[in-house]
Scaffold this motif. Structure first.
Motif, PDB file in Angstrom:
ATOM      1  N   TRP A 147     -73.880  32.285  28.941  1.00  0.00           N
ATOM      2  CA  TRP A 147     -72.862  32.959  28.148  1.00  0.00           C
ATOM      3  C   TRP A 147     -71.995  33.861  29.022  1.00  0.00           C
ATOM      4  O   TRP A 147     -70.768  33.846  28.930  1.00  0.00           O
ATOM      5  N   LYS A 148     -72.635  34.637  29.882  1.00  0.00           N
ATOM      6  CA  LYS A 148     -71.885  35.539  30.764  1.00  0.00           C
ATOM      7  C   LYS A 148     -71.023  34.750  31.744  1.00  0.00           C
ATOM      8  O   LYS A 148     -69.884  35.130  32.023  1.00  0.00           O
ATOM      9  N   ALA A 149     -71.546  33.646  32.253  1.00  0.00           N
ATOM     10  CA  ALA A 149     -70.768  32.805  33.164  1.00  0.00           C
ATOM     11  C   ALA A 149     -69.579  32.182  32.423  1.00  0.00           C
ATOM     12  O   ALA A 149     -68.455  32.160  32.937  1.00  0.00           O
ATOM     13  N   TYR A 150     -69.809  31.696  31.228  1.00  0.00           N
ATOM     14  CA  TYR A 150     -68.735  31.108  30.413  1.00  0.00           C
ATOM     15  C   TYR A 150     -67.638  32.143  30.155  1.00  0.00           C
ATOM     16  O   TYR A 150     -66.453  31.848  30.279  1.00  0.00           O
ATOM     17  N   GLN A 151     -68.041  33.349  29.835  1.00  0.00           N
ATOM     18  CA  GLN A 151     -67.075  34.397  29.532  1.00  0.00           C
ATOM     19  C   GLN A 151     -66.309  34.878  30.769  1.00  0.00           C
ATOM     20  O   GLN A 151     -65.155  35.256  30.663  1.00  0.00           O
ATOM     21  N   GLY A 152     -66.965  34.870  31.924  1.00  0.00           N
ATOM     22  CA  GLY A 152     -66.387  35.523  33.078  1.00  0.00           C
ATOM     23  C   GLY A 152     -65.788  34.643  34.155  1.00  0.00           C
ATOM     24  O   GLY A 152     -65.194  35.163  35.100  1.00  0.00           O
ATOM     25  N   MET A 153     -65.927  33.337  34.029  1.00  0.00           N
ATOM     26  CA  MET A 153     -65.485  32.456  35.110  1.00  0.00           C
ATOM     27  C   MET A 153     -64.372  31.515  34.674  1.00  0.00           C
ATOM     28  O   MET A 153     -64.235  31.197  33.494  1.00  0.00           O
ATOM     29  N   ARG A 154     -63.643  31.062  35.680  1.00  0.00           N
ATOM     30  CA  ARG A 154     -62.706  29.960  35.464  1.00  0.00           C
ATOM     31  C   ARG A 154     -63.522  28.667  35.496  1.00  0.00           C
ATOM     32  O   ARG A 154     -64.658  28.647  35.976  1.00  0.00           O
ATOM     33  N   ALA A 155     -62.952  27.605  35.017  1.00  0.00           N
ATOM     34  CA  ALA A 155     -63.685  26.341  34.889  1.00  0.00           C
ATOM     35  C   ALA A 155     -64.248  25.846  36.220  1.00  0.00           C
ATOM     36  O   ALA A 155     -65.397  25.378  36.266  1.00  0.00           O
ATOM     37  N   ASP A 156     -63.499  25.937  37.303  1.00  0.00           N
ATOM     38  CA  ASP A 156     -64.009  25.430  38.576  1.00  0.00           C
ATOM     39  C   ASP A 156     -65.207  26.242  39.065  1.00  0.00           C
ATOM     40  O   ASP A 156     -66.169  25.696  39.601  1.00  0.00           O
ATOM     41  N   ASN A 157     -65.177  27.548  38.841  1.00  0.00           N
ATOM     42  CA  ASN A 157     -66.318  28.387  39.208  1.00  0.00           C
ATOM     43  C   ASN A 157     -67.507  28.118  38.290  1.00  0.00           C
ATOM     44  O   ASN A 157     -68.654  28.118  38.727  1.00  0.00           O
ATOM     45  N   PHE A 158     -67.224  27.868  37.018  1.00  0.00           N
ATOM     46  CA  PHE A 158     -68.279  27.559  36.054  1.00  0.00           C
ATOM     47  C   PHE A 158     -68.979  26.258  36.438  1.00  0.00           C
ATOM     48  O   PHE A 158     -70.198  26.149  36.314  1.00  0.00           O
ATOM     49  N   ALA A 159     -68.225  25.288  36.934  1.00  0.00           N
ATOM     50  CA  ALA A 159     -68.826  24.023  37.389  1.00  0.00           C
ATOM     51  C   ALA A 159     -69.807  24.278  38.527  1.00  0.00           C
ATOM     52  O   ALA A 159     -70.909  23.716  38.549  1.00  0.00           O
ATOM     53  N   THR A 160     -69.418  25.132  39.463  1.00  0.00           N
ATOM     54  CA  THR A 160     -70.314  25.488  40.566  1.00  0.00           C
ATOM     55  C   THR A 160     -71.551  26.193  40.035  1.00  0.00           C
ATOM     56  O   THR A 160     -72.683  25.900  40.433  1.00  0.00           O
ATOM     57  N   PHE A 161     -71.342  27.125  39.112  1.00  0.00           N
ATOM     58  CA  PHE A 161     -72.459  27.848  38.501  1.00  0.00           C
ATOM     59  C   PHE A 161     -73.438  26.880  37.840  1.00  0.00           C
ATOM     60  O   PHE A 161     -74.655  27.015  37.995  1.00  0.00           O
ATOM     61  N   LEU A 162     -72.922  25.899  37.115  1.00  0.00           N
ATOM     62  CA  LEU A 162     -73.802  24.947  36.425  1.00  0.00           C
ATOM     63  C   LEU A 162     -74.663  24.170  37.413  1.00  0.00           C
ATOM     64  O   LEU A 162     -75.816  23.847  37.106  1.00  0.00           O
ATOM     65  N   GLY A 163     -74.143  23.890  38.596  1.00  0.00           N
ATOM     66  CA  GLY A 163     -74.948  23.243  39.631  1.00  0.00           C
ATOM     67  C   GLY A 163     -76.099  24.127  40.076  1.00  0.00           C
ATOM     68  O   GLY A 163     -77.238  23.670  40.196  1.00  0.00           O
ATOM     69  N   PHE A 164     -75.817  25.401  40.311  1.00  0.00           N
ATOM     70  CA  PHE A 164     -76.867  26.348  40.697  1.00  0.00           C
ATOM     71  C   PHE A 164     -77.876  26.525  39.558  1.00  0.00           C
ATOM     72  O   PHE A 164     -79.079  26.622  39.783  1.00  0.00           O
ATOM     73  N   PHE A 165     -77.385  26.561  38.335  1.00  0.00           N
ATOM     74  CA  PHE A 165     -78.213  26.712  37.138  1.00  0.00           C
ATOM     75  C   PHE A 165     -79.193  25.536  37.042  1.00  0.00           C
ATOM     76  O   PHE A 165     -80.381  25.722  36.808  1.00  0.00           O
ATOM     77  N   ALA A 166     -78.689  24.326  37.277  1.00  0.00           N
ATOM     78  CA  ALA A 166     -79.522  23.127  37.224  1.00  0.00           C
ATOM     79  C   ALA A 166     -80.550  23.113  38.352  1.00  0.00           C
ATOM     80  O   ALA A 166     -81.695  22.687  38.146  1.00  0.00           O
ATOM     81  N   GLU A 167     -80.148  23.573  39.550  1.00  0.00           N
ATOM     82  CA  GLU A 167     -81.087  23.634  40.678  1.00  0.00           C
ATOM     83  C   GLU A 167     -82.317  24.463  40.335  1.00  0.00           C
ATOM     84  O   GLU A 167     -83.411  24.172  40.805  1.00  0.00           O
TER      85      GLU A 167
END
Length: 97
Positions: free
Chosen positions: A39-59
């Protein structure tokens, strides 16, 4: 006259380290940790940064379908927002249902 204590940041540089900081956020009592991070990532990031975050989240094998105390996932909430198309697509690519 009161002065603002914090200036608005425009075009912040989002390094991998900065993006990973969102994985360290602790939720308020009663809120699922994985939901809170997403939720915090969705609220605070642009889409390209959110994509990177989702990779780290999945790791870290985190739950992309974690729910809020009200039972809503970040995907369900994002789908209600008019300008969230890129985020919705990214969440679905990451396995959100």
């Amino acid at each position: 006259m009161l002065k603002k204590d914090k200036e608005k940041v425009i075009d912040e540089v989002w390094t991998d380290g900065r993006i990973r900081e969102f994985l360290d956020q602790l939720p308020p009592a009663g809120v699922n940790t994985d939901f809170h991070m997403l939720w915090k990532a969705y609220q605070g990031m642009r889409a390209d940064n959110f994509a990177t975050f989702l990779g780290f989240f999945a790791e870290q094998k985190r739950d992309i379908n974690a729910a809020s105390p009200e039972g809503e996932t970040v995907l369900a909430i994002a789908q209600q927002h008019a300008k969230s198309g890129e985020f919705v697509a990214l969440l679905k690519q990451a396995g959100a249902q």
